[in-house]
Design a protein around this motif. Structure first.
Motif, PDB file in Angstrom:
ATOM      1  N   THR A   1       0.829  -1.208   0.000  1.00 50.47           N
ATOM      2  CA  THR A   1       0.000   0.000   0.000  1.00 50.47           C
ATOM      3  C   THR A   1       0.858   1.251   0.000  1.00 50.47           C
ATOM      4  O   THR A   1       0.623   2.189  -0.772  1.00 50.47           O
ATOM      5  CB  THR A   1      -0.941   0.010   1.225  1.00 50.47           C
ATOM      6  N   VAL A   2       1.876   1.281   0.856  1.00 51.51           N
ATOM      7  CA  VAL A   2       2.730   2.471   0.942  1.00 51.51           C
ATOM      8  C   VAL A   2       3.541   2.649  -0.341  1.00 51.51           C
ATOM      9  O   VAL A   2       3.729   3.775  -0.825  1.00 51.51           O
ATOM     10  CB  VAL A   2       3.658   2.397   2.178  1.00 51.51           C
ATOM     11  N   TYR A   3       3.987   1.559  -0.924  1.00 46.77           N
ATOM     12  CA  TYR A   3       4.695   1.637  -2.207  1.00 46.77           C
ATOM     13  C   TYR A   3       3.792   2.256  -3.275  1.00 46.77           C
ATOM     14  O   TYR A   3       4.201   3.164  -4.010  1.00 46.77           O
ATOM     15  CB  TYR A   3       5.142   0.249  -2.656  1.00 46.77           C
ATOM     16  N   GLU A   4       2.577   1.755  -3.359  1.00 44.58           N
ATOM     17  CA  GLU A   4       1.623   2.224  -4.370  1.00 44.58           C
ATOM     18  C   GLU A   4       1.330   3.715  -4.194  1.00 44.58           C
ATOM     19  O   GLU A   4       1.267   4.474  -5.166  1.00 44.58           O
ATOM     20  CB  GLU A   4       0.334   1.405  -4.247  1.00 44.58           C
ATOM     21  N   MET A   5       1.184   4.145  -2.954  1.00 43.87           N
ATOM     22  CA  MET A   5       0.850   5.543  -2.681  1.00 43.87           C
ATOM     23  C   MET A   5       2.044   6.456  -2.905  1.00 43.87           C
ATOM     24  O   MET A   5       1.908   7.577  -3.404  1.00 43.87           O
ATOM     25  CB  MET A   5       0.291   5.667  -1.272  1.00 43.87           C
ATOM     26  N   THR A   6       3.235   5.982  -2.546  1.00 38.96           N
ATOM     27  CA  THR A   6       4.452   6.768  -2.794  1.00 38.96           C
ATOM     28  C   THR A   6       4.649   6.959  -4.294  1.00 38.96           C
ATOM     29  O   THR A   6       4.920   8.067  -4.772  1.00 38.96           O
ATOM     30  CB  THR A   6       5.682   6.067  -2.183  1.00 38.96           C
ATOM     31  N   LYS A   7       4.497   5.893  -5.030  1.00 36.56           N
ATOM     32  CA  LYS A   7       4.652   5.931  -6.486  1.00 36.56           C
ATOM     33  C   LYS A   7       3.629   6.884  -7.114  1.00 36.56           C
ATOM     34  O   LYS A   7       3.972   7.707  -7.972  1.00 36.56           O
ATOM     35  CB  LYS A   7       4.483   4.519  -7.041  1.00 36.56           C
ATOM     36  N   ALA A   8       2.379   6.781  -6.685  1.00 39.25           N
ATOM     37  CA  ALA A   8       1.323   7.639  -7.239  1.00 39.25           C
ATOM     38  C   ALA A   8       1.612   9.107  -6.987  1.00 39.25           C
ATOM     39  O   ALA A   8       1.422   9.956  -7.873  1.00 39.25           O
ATOM     40  CB  ALA A   8      -0.027   7.249  -6.638  1.00 39.25           C
ATOM     41  N   LEU A   9       2.095   9.426  -5.794  1.00 43.36           N
ATOM     42  CA  LEU A   9       2.378  10.819  -5.465  1.00 43.36           C
ATOM     43  C   LEU A   9       3.510  11.378  -6.309  1.00 43.36           C
ATOM     44  O   LEU A   9       3.378  12.435  -6.945  1.00 43.36           O
ATOM     45  CB  LEU A   9       2.727  10.942  -3.973  1.00 43.36           C
ATOM     46  N   PHE A  10       4.633  10.667  -6.351  1.00 43.39           N
ATOM     47  CA  PHE A  10       5.813  11.211  -7.021  1.00 43.39           C
ATOM     48  C   PHE A  10       5.745  11.099  -8.546  1.00 43.39           C
ATOM     49  O   PHE A  10       6.527  11.757  -9.235  1.00 43.39           O
ATOM     50  CB  PHE A  10       7.080  10.566  -6.459  1.00 43.39           C
ATOM     51  N   GLU A  11       4.814  10.331  -9.045  1.00 39.00           N
ATOM     52  CA  GLU A  11       4.621  10.293 -10.495  1.00 39.00           C
ATOM     53  C   GLU A  11       3.563  11.300 -10.960  1.00 39.00           C
ATOM     54  O   GLU A  11       3.276  11.395 -12.156  1.00 39.00           O
ATOM     55  CB  GLU A  11       4.246   8.880 -10.939  1.00 39.00           C
ATOM     56  N   ASN A  12       3.018  12.051 -10.010  1.00 41.16           N
ATOM     57  CA  ASN A  12       2.008  13.052 -10.353  1.00 41.16           C
ATOM     58  C   ASN A  12       2.305  14.397  -9.693  1.00 41.16           C
ATOM     59  O   ASN A  12       1.394  15.131  -9.301  1.00 41.16           O
ATOM     60  CB  ASN A  12       0.621  12.548  -9.946  1.00 41.16           C
ATOM     61  N   LEU A  13       3.592  14.722  -9.610  1.00 41.97           N
ATOM     62  CA  LEU A  13       3.989  15.979  -8.990  1.00 41.97           C
ATOM     63  C   LEU A  13       3.545  17.197  -9.800  1.00 41.97           C
ATOM     64  O   LEU A  13       3.401  18.290  -9.249  1.00 41.97           O
ATOM     65  CB  LEU A  13       5.506  16.022  -8.781  1.00 41.97           C
ATOM     66  N   ASP A  14       3.320  17.005 -11.108  1.00 41.69           N
ATOM     67  CA  ASP A  14       2.815  18.112 -11.918  1.00 41.69           C
ATOM     68  C   ASP A  14       1.439  18.539 -11.422  1.00 41.69           C
ATOM     69  O   ASP A  14       1.134  19.741 -11.363  1.00 41.69           O
ATOM     70  CB  ASP A  14       2.763  17.726 -13.394  1.00 41.69           C
ATOM     71  N   GLU A  15       0.619  17.582 -11.042  1.00 42.43           N
ATOM     72  CA  GLU A  15      -0.703  17.897 -10.509  1.00 42.43           C
ATOM     73  C   GLU A  15      -0.601  18.552  -9.131  1.00 42.43           C
ATOM     74  O   GLU A  15      -1.373  19.461  -8.806  1.00 42.43           O
ATOM     75  CB  GLU A  15      -1.565  16.640 -10.423  1.00 42.43           C
ATOM     76  N   LEU A  16       0.350  18.079  -8.335  1.00 44.07           N
ATOM     77  CA  LEU A  16       0.554  18.679  -7.010  1.00 44.07           C
ATOM     78  C   LEU A  16       0.975  20.135  -7.143  1.00 44.07           C
ATOM     79  O   LEU A  16       0.522  21.001  -6.386  1.00 44.07           O
ATOM     80  CB  LEU A  16       1.606  17.881  -6.232  1.00 44.07           C
ATOM     81  N   ALA A  17       1.833  20.428  -8.117  1.00 43.60           N
ATOM     82  CA  ALA A  17       2.315  21.796  -8.337  1.00 43.60           C
ATOM     83  C   ALA A  17       1.196  22.728  -8.779  1.00 43.60           C
ATOM     84  O   ALA A  17       1.182  23.911  -8.428  1.00 43.60           O
ATOM     85  CB  ALA A  17       3.433  21.790  -9.373  1.00 43.60           C
ATOM     86  N   VAL A  18       0.257  22.198  -9.553  1.00 48.99           N
ATOM     87  CA  VAL A  18      -0.893  23.001  -9.989  1.00 48.99           C
ATOM     88  C   VAL A  18      -1.839  23.250  -8.817  1.00 48.99           C
ATOM     89  O   VAL A  18      -2.389  24.341  -8.662  1.00 48.99           O
ATOM     90  CB  VAL A  18      -1.648  22.295 -11.139  1.00 48.99           C
ATOM     91  N   ALA A  19      -2.008  22.243  -7.978  1.00 53.06           N
ATOM     92  CA  ALA A  19      -2.956  22.330  -6.862  1.00 53.06           C
ATOM     93  C   ALA A  19      -2.452  23.219  -5.724  1.00 53.06           C
ATOM     94  O   ALA A  19      -3.254  23.861  -5.040  1.00 53.06           O
ATOM     95  CB  ALA A  19      -3.255  20.937  -6.327  1.00 53.06           C
ATOM     96  N   HIS A  20      -1.127  23.261  -5.511  1.00 50.98           N
ATOM     97  CA  HIS A  20      -0.572  24.065  -4.417  1.00 50.98           C
ATOM     98  C   HIS A  20       0.828  24.537  -4.784  1.00 50.98           C
ATOM     99  O   HIS A  20       1.639  23.760  -5.301  1.00 50.98           O
ATOM    100  CB  HIS A  20      -0.525  23.254  -3.116  1.00 50.98           C
ATOM    101  N   ALA A  21       1.138  25.788  -4.493  1.00 54.50           N
ATOM    102  CA  ALA A  21       2.432  26.372  -4.861  1.00 54.50           C
ATOM    103  C   ALA A  21       3.611  25.585  -4.296  1.00 54.50           C
ATOM    104  O   ALA A  21       4.659  25.463  -4.944  1.00 54.50           O
ATOM    105  CB  ALA A  21       2.497  27.825  -4.398  1.00 54.50           C
ATOM    106  N   LYS A  22       3.463  25.042  -3.090  1.00 61.91           N
ATOM    107  CA  LYS A  22       4.561  24.284  -2.483  1.00 61.91           C
ATOM    108  C   LYS A  22       4.857  23.003  -3.258  1.00 61.91           C
ATOM    109  O   LYS A  22       5.944  22.439  -3.135  1.00 61.91           O
ATOM    110  CB  LYS A  22       4.248  23.958  -1.020  1.00 61.91           C
ATOM    111  N   GLY A  23       3.908  22.548  -4.052  1.00 62.27           N
ATOM    112  CA  GLY A  23       4.136  21.358  -4.857  1.00 62.27           C
ATOM    113  C   GLY A  23       5.263  21.533  -5.850  1.00 62.27           C
ATOM    114  O   GLY A  23       5.903  20.555  -6.262  1.00 62.27           O
ATOM    115  N   LYS A  24       5.534  22.778  -6.238  1.00 60.67           N
ATOM    116  CA  LYS A  24       6.631  23.062  -7.168  1.00 60.67           C
ATOM    117  C   LYS A  24       7.996  22.777  -6.548  1.00 60.67           C
ATOM    118  O   LYS A  24       8.988  22.630  -7.259  1.00 60.67           O
ATOM    119  CB  LYS A  24       6.577  24.523  -7.626  1.00 60.67           C
ATOM    120  N   GLU A  25       8.048  22.716  -5.220  1.00 55.71           N
ATOM    121  CA  GLU A  25       9.318  22.511  -4.508  1.00 55.71           C
ATOM    122  C   GLU A  25       9.575  21.040  -4.178  1.00 55.71           C
ATOM    123  O   GLU A  25      10.610  20.703  -3.604  1.00 55.71           O
ATOM    124  CB  GLU A  25       9.329  23.341  -3.221  1.00 55.71           C
TER     125      GLU A  25
END
Length: 323
Positions: free
Chosen positions: A270-294
């Motif tokens: 579960t943690v592997y799957e969630m870690t992978k999902a997060l770091f493979e979608n950092l472009d979406e994180l950056a759009v959703a919140h300014a800190k995502g760009k960092e």
């Protein structure tokens, strides 16, 4: 009667099987309902955590993560340790204190917490008045310095950084004030300087820069090396010139990092799957919140002093970022 019992048992078993299957005959996946502890609704952790939860909920099948407002790092770590939250955003230095039972967690070790990765820097910003004559932390002796609220993470940052310059709180006229109160103290002349650990730029320092002006004091050279060697959760960073009005040159600084923590009992897959999902979608994180760009996978393995969860470690090893 015996025949009736046998038929009833068969019907009951069939019903149980059907409840676990879809119309196509496939077994239904169980929804995973998790809590992501964040911070106050007016701070950064809460909306940033909401953006992370949204990625997990849309990219991982049968995932339902709720970002929950909390009192931030110390409370979040206790929630994870008690099993009342599966994930949390915390400061990596506070996480270190909790895991080792020191400073804010003196005598209280929380071993049920592990690391997924560090997210973005929260910089220890050291500001002084132009009239103070201070150009280095070594000049703090005898000066009026605010080190943040009593018992706060900022106070421990101040203590540790001053230690790198051979100073203790006994060497200064110490005040324990909020960020806003510290900036006001410098502005009205009742303080010479202050420590503020926060994202850059900080609103209290922005206001001070526009009104009375300020000087940023660097943490660099041998002192920075000594501090980072002793406290592995610090990372070296730079406050860019122009961040605050009148500060034209880059300023060397140390930062702690906002960190994604996880309950150690959560399974590896579960943690592997969630870690992978997060770091493979950092472009979406950056759009959703300014800190995502960092946030980046390469930086996520820096400033880590509490062990990685096996699931997160597996993902970063696949990227060649961990041995």
């Amino acid at each position: 009667m015996k025949k009736l019992f046998t038929i009833s048992a068969v019907l009951m078993a069939t019903a149980l099987l059907l409840t676990g299957c879809s119309k196509s005959g496939e077994k239904k996946a169980t929804n995973k309902n998790y809590i992501l502890a964040t911070g106050g609704t007016s701070g950064t952790y809460y909306p940033f955590g909401g953006a992370i939860a949204n990625i997990w909920n849309t990219k991982v099948a049968n995932m339902n993560v709720t970002a929950q407002a909390t009192g931030a790092s110390a409370e979040n770590l206790r929630l994870i340790n008690k099993g009342e939250a599966e994930f949390a955003i915390v400061q990596n230095d506070v996480m270190d204190y909790a895991y080792n039972g020191t400073d804010l967690f003196a005598g209280e070790k929380l071993h049920n917490v592990m690391t997924i990765g560090t997210m973005y820097p929260e910089v220890v910003q050291i500001a002084v008045s132009k009239a103070s004559g201070i150009t280095s932390i070594a000049d703090f002796k005898g000066k009026r310095i605010s080190v943040g609220a009593a018992g706060s993470g900022v106070e421990f940052n101040a203590k540790q950084i001053m230690e790198g310059y051979g100073l203790t709180f006994d060497d200064i006229k110490k005040s324990n004030l909020s960020f806003k109160e510290s900036a006001e103290g410098i502005q009205n002349g009742t303080l010479d300087g202050c420590f503020i650990t926060a994202g850059v730029p900080n609103s209290a320092l922005q206001e001070l820069a526009f009104t009375a002006g300020l000087i940023l004091i660097p943490v660099d050279g041998v002192a920075a090396d000594i501090i980072c060697d002793k406290y592995s959760y610090y990372t070296k960073t730079t406050i860019p010139g122009g961040t605050y009005k009148g500060t034209d040159e880059d300023t060397a600084a140390l930062a702690i990092k906002a960190t994604l923590a996880v309950n150690a009992k959560l399974d590896e897959d579960t943690v592997y799957e969630m870690t992978k999902a997060l770091f493979e979608n950092l472009d979406e994180l950056a759009v959703a919140h300014a800190k995502g760009k960092e946030v980046s996978a390469a930086e996520a393995v820096t400033g880590v002093s509490v062990p990685f969860h096996p699931g997160a470690k597996k993902y970063f090893k696949e990227l060649g970022l961990l041995n």
